[in-house]
Structure formats: structure tokens, C-alpha cells
Write an enzyme that holds these catalytic residues in place. Structure first.
Site, PDB file in Angstrom:
ATOM      1  N   SER A 146       0.871  -1.161   0.000  1.00  0.00           N
ATOM      2  CA  SER A 146       0.000   0.000   0.000  1.00  0.00           C
ATOM      3  C   SER A 146       0.914   1.218   0.000  1.00  0.00           C
ATOM      4  O   SER A 146       1.746   1.363   0.898  1.00  0.00           O
ATOM      5  CB  SER A 146      -0.866  -0.035   1.257  1.00  0.00           C
ATOM      6  OG  SER A 146      -1.613   1.145   1.376  1.00  0.00           O
ATOM      7  N   LYS A 172      -0.992  -1.057  -4.547  1.00  0.00           N
ATOM      8  CA  LYS A 172      -2.176  -0.243  -4.232  1.00  0.00           C
ATOM      9  C   LYS A 172      -1.695   1.163  -3.952  1.00  0.00           C
ATOM     10  O   LYS A 172      -0.717   1.353  -3.230  1.00  0.00           O
ATOM     11  CB  LYS A 172      -2.864  -0.846  -3.007  1.00  0.00           C
ATOM     12  CG  LYS A 172      -3.632   0.108  -2.087  1.00  0.00           C
ATOM     13  CD  LYS A 172      -4.422  -0.687  -1.046  1.00  0.00           C
ATOM     14  CE  LYS A 172      -4.615   0.080   0.253  1.00  0.00           C
ATOM     15  NZ  LYS A 172      -5.320  -0.725   1.268  1.00  0.00           N
ATOM     16  N   LYS A 174      -2.882   5.051  -2.610  1.00  0.00           N
ATOM     17  CA  LYS A 174      -3.924   5.824  -1.949  1.00  0.00           C
ATOM     18  C   LYS A 174      -4.306   6.963  -2.875  1.00  0.00           C
ATOM     19  O   LYS A 174      -3.430   7.567  -3.512  1.00  0.00           O
ATOM     20  CB  LYS A 174      -3.375   6.393  -0.634  1.00  0.00           C
ATOM     21  CG  LYS A 174      -3.041   5.324   0.394  1.00  0.00           C
ATOM     22  CD  LYS A 174      -4.302   4.759   0.995  1.00  0.00           C
ATOM     23  CE  LYS A 174      -3.998   3.826   2.158  1.00  0.00           C
ATOM     24  NZ  LYS A 174      -5.240   3.284   2.738  1.00  0.00           N
ATOM     25  N   ASP A 199      -7.084   2.970  -3.222  1.00  0.00           N
ATOM     26  CA  ASP A 199      -7.837   3.030  -1.965  1.00  0.00           C
ATOM     27  C   ASP A 199      -8.137   4.494  -1.659  1.00  0.00           C
ATOM     28  O   ASP A 199      -7.213   5.305  -1.508  1.00  0.00           O
ATOM     29  CB  ASP A 199      -6.992   2.420  -0.827  1.00  0.00           C
ATOM     30  CG  ASP A 199      -7.753   2.324   0.495  1.00  0.00           C
ATOM     31  OD1 ASP A 199      -8.912   2.799   0.566  1.00  0.00           O
ATOM     32  OD2 ASP A 199      -7.187   1.779   1.467  1.00  0.00           O
ATOM     33  N   GLU A 224     -10.985   0.555  -3.514  1.00  0.00           N
ATOM     34  CA  GLU A 224     -11.298   0.285  -2.108  1.00  0.00           C
ATOM     35  C   GLU A 224     -11.971   1.504  -1.479  1.00  0.00           C
ATOM     36  O   GLU A 224     -11.484   2.633  -1.607  1.00  0.00           O
ATOM     37  CB  GLU A 224      -9.978  -0.038  -1.392  1.00  0.00           C
ATOM     38  CG  GLU A 224     -10.123  -0.551   0.025  1.00  0.00           C
ATOM     39  CD  GLU A 224      -8.755  -0.925   0.621  1.00  0.00           C
ATOM     40  OE1 GLU A 224      -7.798  -1.180  -0.149  1.00  0.00           O
ATOM     41  OE2 GLU A 224      -8.652  -0.937   1.856  1.00  0.00           O
ATOM     42  N   ASP A 249     -13.748  -1.700   2.950  1.00  0.00           N
ATOM     43  CA  ASP A 249     -12.813  -1.817   4.072  1.00  0.00           C
ATOM     44  C   ASP A 249     -13.544  -1.267   5.300  1.00  0.00           C
ATOM     45  O   ASP A 249     -14.178  -2.026   6.056  1.00  0.00           O
ATOM     46  CB  ASP A 249     -11.527  -1.035   3.722  1.00  0.00           C
ATOM     47  CG  ASP A 249     -10.550  -0.881   4.882  1.00  0.00           C
ATOM     48  OD1 ASP A 249     -10.874  -1.283   6.015  1.00  0.00           O
ATOM     49  OD2 ASP A 249      -9.446  -0.336   4.671  1.00  0.00           O
ATOM     50  N   LYS A 273      -9.710  -6.813   8.009  1.00  0.00           N
ATOM     51  CA  LYS A 273      -8.672  -6.422   8.961  1.00  0.00           C
ATOM     52  C   LYS A 273      -9.054  -7.021  10.303  1.00  0.00           C
ATOM     53  O   LYS A 273     -10.170  -6.806  10.787  1.00  0.00           O
ATOM     54  CB  LYS A 273      -8.587  -4.891   9.074  1.00  0.00           C
ATOM     55  CG  LYS A 273      -8.000  -4.238   7.827  1.00  0.00           C
ATOM     56  CD  LYS A 273      -7.868  -2.740   7.978  1.00  0.00           C
ATOM     57  CE  LYS A 273      -7.305  -2.138   6.701  1.00  0.00           C
ATOM     58  NZ  LYS A 273      -7.424  -0.673   6.686  1.00  0.00           N
ATOM     59  N   GLY A 301      -4.087  -3.966   6.138  1.00  0.00           N
ATOM     60  CA  GLY A 301      -3.076  -3.655   7.148  1.00  0.00           C
ATOM     61  C   GLY A 301      -3.346  -2.323   7.810  1.00  0.00           C
ATOM     62  O   GLY A 301      -4.093  -1.487   7.274  1.00  0.00           O
TER      63      GLY A 301
HETATM   64  O1  OSB Z   1      -7.223   1.840   4.448  1.00  0.00           O
HETATM   65  O2  OSB Z   1      -6.018   0.136   4.226  1.00  0.00           O
HETATM   66  C1  OSB Z   1      -6.212   1.241   4.728  1.00  0.00           C
HETATM   67  C2  OSB Z   1      -3.142   2.274   6.778  1.00  0.00           C
HETATM   68  C3  OSB Z   1      -3.727   3.005   7.784  1.00  0.00           C
HETATM   69  C4  OSB Z   1      -5.093   3.173   7.763  1.00  0.00           C
HETATM   70  C5  OSB Z   1      -5.864   2.610   6.747  1.00  0.00           C
HETATM   71  C6  OSB Z   1      -5.285   1.870   5.727  1.00  0.00           C
HETATM   72  C7  OSB Z   1      -3.887   1.738   5.746  1.00  0.00           C
HETATM   73  C8  OSB Z   1      -3.151   1.030   4.710  1.00  0.00           C
HETATM   74  C9  OSB Z   1      -1.841   0.459   5.170  1.00  0.00           C
HETATM   75  O3  OSB Z   1      -3.471   0.988   3.541  1.00  0.00           O
HETATM   76  C10 OSB Z   1      -1.600  -0.928   4.777  1.00  0.00           C
HETATM   77  C11 OSB Z   1      -0.383  -1.480   5.487  1.00  0.00           C
HETATM   78  O4  OSB Z   1      -0.414  -1.680   6.718  1.00  0.00           O
HETATM   79  O5  OSB Z   1       0.607  -1.738   4.802  1.00  0.00           O
HETATM   80 MG    MG Z   2      -8.375   0.724   3.078  1.00  0.00          MG
END
Ligand code: OSB
Ligand code: MG
Length: 389
Positions: A146, A172, A174, A199, A224, A249, A273, A301
Site C-alpha cells: 500500500s 495499491k 492511496k 484506496d 477500495e 474496508d 482487517k 493492514g
Molecule cells: O485503508 O487500508 C487502509 C493504513 C492506515 C489506515 C488505513 C489503511 C492503511 C493502509 C496500510 O493501507 C496498509 C499497510 O499496513 O501496509
Molecule cells: Mg483501506
């Protein structure tokens, strides 16, 4: 469907629970549509039962932006409600934790910190890896990364090049308003064929339909959580008007949410999660429902340190986890992790599932001690004393 969670049982008398808050700097900031994180404040939980120990990690963020929990609310809920309910009880199995904690509404990340520790403890007592104890069968899991929002497209490309050459199987990124078409265009020009997804962390509304429809051109694996964290209805409306599969999510707190989202057509994929759903018992239910209904799931994660990462690895071995998750190498986030050796990824973009009992990683006590800023210890003798007084 894979195997059911291990039916083997032990009796677990909860003798004491210890919590500590560890502050760990991230190697680099992580930016989502709700802001930047530079360091994590992580609660580690240790459960003791007749000489055996289990470890858990709370995945709540520092601020209530991803969901309503924070490190501090989780500490409060653990100290004042979760631990007192568990202490001194005798559980038939880790699976009984969930019903015991059910009267506490919400606060699933706080509850999961203890629930996952009890599954670890039970696996250790049975002498089996946590992955097998929860019913998983894989020997290695497929990994994705991510990648947070960057200051420039060039910086994003540099990071993606690094992760693609490291072997990660899915990228992925953001996104947020103003950081969508430009980064995706640049990525698809350089990497036309990689498995790519986005995401949004709830940064869009149905008003943004025109933009969201343009995403179909980028052949994304999924988008996402494009819309509000608590809105499954508009996600169903949106899914009918875009080709890119929606993955939820934030909106999925338990197996019943998963069922409703799938039945309404709000998503075609689910990110699971452990913390967000309250621990292994609920994750197993989601795995069962989604496997039966042909809905692919994957492990999300929360920038976990090694202990939480180890729990994520175990969960990712369940049969329904058919897509690469956000479970990656420790060094992407931490210079020194809470476990030794740190979690590493093979050149094939996989993590080998530990074969030793429990989470299968040793704790890095020296690192943990240096990172600890507060501790809380509760034992059943103390609890009994208070009850007698
Ligand atoms: O939306 O998946 C998410 C990290 C913090 C809060 C929300 C998200 C995330 C990530 C991190 O995408 C994924 C990771 O731990 O590598
Ligand atoms: Mg997410």
C-alpha cells in the site's frame, strides 16, 4: 472451503494481562486521504495462563480518522472493560473470548488486541502454528504493498519501481480528490500490466461519479472504499455504474455486514482487517461466508509492527484469502521491529508462513523496552482482592 479452525481445546485460566504502549517511528511518513502519520503509538498485549503466554497488538490509529477508535480510547476500553471481564475467568477455548466481550459495543480493535493474544496463547499450548490453529492451510502468502499519497508523481514512480522490483504482486496507491488521474496515468504508462488498485479511504461522494467512472479505463483490480465509511447504500448505487469492482474496508465490522454488503451489491471484494472486525473469531466467520459465496477477500493492514503482522500472516492462510494482501516486509515501515527476525518477503513476493507454535516470531524485547512509554498490569489475585474488599 479449506479446513475449519482447529477443534482442539485446552482450558485457559487467565492469570494476568499486561499492556504497554510502544512508540515507534515510521521509516517514512504514510499519507492517506485523512492525513500523514509519522510514528505509531501501538498497544501490545500479553496474556498469561499457567506459564503460557500469548501476544496481541492493537491496530487502532493515533487519531479517530480511519474509524472511531484511537490508541487512547483502546487503552481505556482495555484497562477498564476488556481486561476486567477476562481476568480470572477460565475459557474453554479462545473462541469463547468473543461472546464474553460481546456486551462491550464497538471498540473492536481494543477487543481484538486481547482476542488475538488468546488465540496465540492457545496455539502455543497446543504446540501448533497460529495459522493452523485458526484453520489456515497455506505455506506462503501473496503480498502486495500500500503506497501512500506522495508530494509528486515522480516520487510515487520511484517508490512503485522499488516495490515492483522487490517482487510484490500487487500495487495499491492511496487516492484523494486531486490525486487520482495524474498518478494513475503515469503509472499505467510505465507499468501497463501490473496488478494495480486504489484506496480512497472514503474521500469521494456519489457526486464524483464522472471521475469514478474514468477509473474504469485504468484496468484496476478494484477500488477500495470510495464512499463514506458508514454508507453501504450509495456503494451499491455506485457499483451499478462502474465496472471496476468495489472493495469495502471501513464499512465492514463483522460477518453480518459482509453478508448485507454482498446481498445489496455494495461490493464484490472485501478487505478483512483483524482489528476492525474484532479478532479471529469474526474473521473466520467472514472467511466462511465469503468462501461459500464466491467473494474474494484479502488481508488489510494498519501499519502493524511485527506482532500484528504475524497475526495478519496467520489470517491470510485461510482459504478465502485469494488476493494478495497489504501484508509486506517490516522494513518498509520500521527500522527495528518488535519481532526478530523481522518479517521478510521472498523475491516471489510472498511471506513464508512460520511453522513454529503460536505467532512464530520471537519478540524483540530490547526494542520493545526502549519503545515503551507506559505499562499496565492486572492479575487475578489483584482482581480477587478488590472483589473481597
Ligand atoms: O485503508 O487500508 C487502509 C493504513 C492506515 C489506515 C488505513 C489503511 C492503511 C493502509 C496500510 O493501507 C496498509 C499497510 O499496513 O501496509
Ligand atoms: Mg483501506
Amino acid at each position: 472451503m479449506g479446513t475449519a479452525p482447529s477443534e482442539r481445546k485446552t482450558v485457559i485460566r487467565i492469570d494476568s494481562v499486561q499492556m504497554r504502549e510502544c512508540q515507534l517511528p515510521l521509516v517514512r511518513f504514510f499519507e492517506t486521504s485523512f492525513g500523514r502519520t509519522y510514528r505509531r503509538r501501538i498497544i501490545l498485549v500479553q496474556v498469561h495462563s499457567e506459564g503460557e503466554v500469548g501476544y496481541g497488538e492493537c491496530t487502532a490509529s493515533e487519531e479517530p480518522f480511519y474509524n472511531s477508535e484511537t490508541t487512547d480510547t483502546a487503552w481505556h476500553i482495555l484497562e477498564d472493560f476488556v481486561i476486567p471481564r477476562i481476568l480470572g475467568t477460565t475459557l474453554e477455548s479462545a473462541r469463547e473470548t468473543d461472546p464474553l466481550l460481546a456486551p462491550i459495543r464497538g471498540n473492536r480493535m481494543a477487543k481484538a488486541a486481547l482476542e488475538t493474544a488468546l488465540w496465540d496463547l492457545e496455539a502455543r499450548r497446543l504446540g501448533i502454528p497460529l495459522s493452523r490453529h485458526v484453520g489456515g492451510t497455506r505455506d506462503e502468502i501473496a503480498c502486495g504493498v500500500s503506497i501512500g499519497i506522495q508530494d509528486s508523481v515522480e516520487e510515487l514512480l520511484t517508490l512503485v519501481r522499488r516495490e515492483v522490483s522487490a517482487g510484490y504482486r500487487r500495487i495499491k496507491i492511496k487516492i484523494k480528490p486531486g490525486w487520482v488521474l495524474e498518478p494513475l496515468g503515469a503509472l499505467r504508462r510505465e507499468f501497463p500490466d501490473i496488478s494495480l488498485m486504489v484506496d480512497a479511504n472514503s474521500a469521494f461522494r456519489l457526486n464524483d461519479l464522472e471521475l469514478l467512472q474514468k477509473l474504469d479505463d485504468f484496468r484496476l483490480l478494484m477500488i477500495e472504499q470510495p464512499l463514506a465509511h458508514d454508507d453501504m447504500v450509495d456503494h451499491a448505487v455506485l457499483q451499478k455504474q462502474i465496472e471496476t469492482p468495489i472493495c469495502l474496508d471501513e464499512s465492514i465490522h463483522h460477518a453480518e455486514d459482509a453478508r448485507k454488503a454482498v446481498e445489496m451489491g455494495s461490493c464484490r471484494i472485501i478487505n478483512v482487517k483483524l482489528g476492525r472486525v474484532g479478532g479471529f473469531s469474526e474473521a473466520i466467520k467472514i472467511n466462511e461466508y465469503c468462501s461459500r459465496n464466491g467473494i474474494p477477500i484479502w488481508c488489510g493492514g494498519m501499519l502493524e509492527s511485527g506482532i500484528g503482522r504475524a497475526h495478519n500472516i496467520a489470517m491470510s492462510t485461510l482459504s478465502g484469502f485469494t488476493l494478495p494482501g497489504d501484508v509486506s516486509a517490516s522494513h518498509r515501515y520500521y527500522l527495528e521491529d518488535t519481532v526478530v527476525p523481522p518479517v521478510t518477503v521472498t523475491p516471489r513476493g510472498t511471506i513464508e508462513v512460520p511453522k513454529t507454535p503460536g505467532i512464530g516470531y520471537n519478540l524483540n524485547w530490547e526494542r520493545i523496552a526502549r519503545a515503551t512509554v507506559r505499562t499496565h498490569v492486572a492479575n487475578r489475585y489483584g482482581a480477587e482482592k478488590i472483589a473481597d474488599a
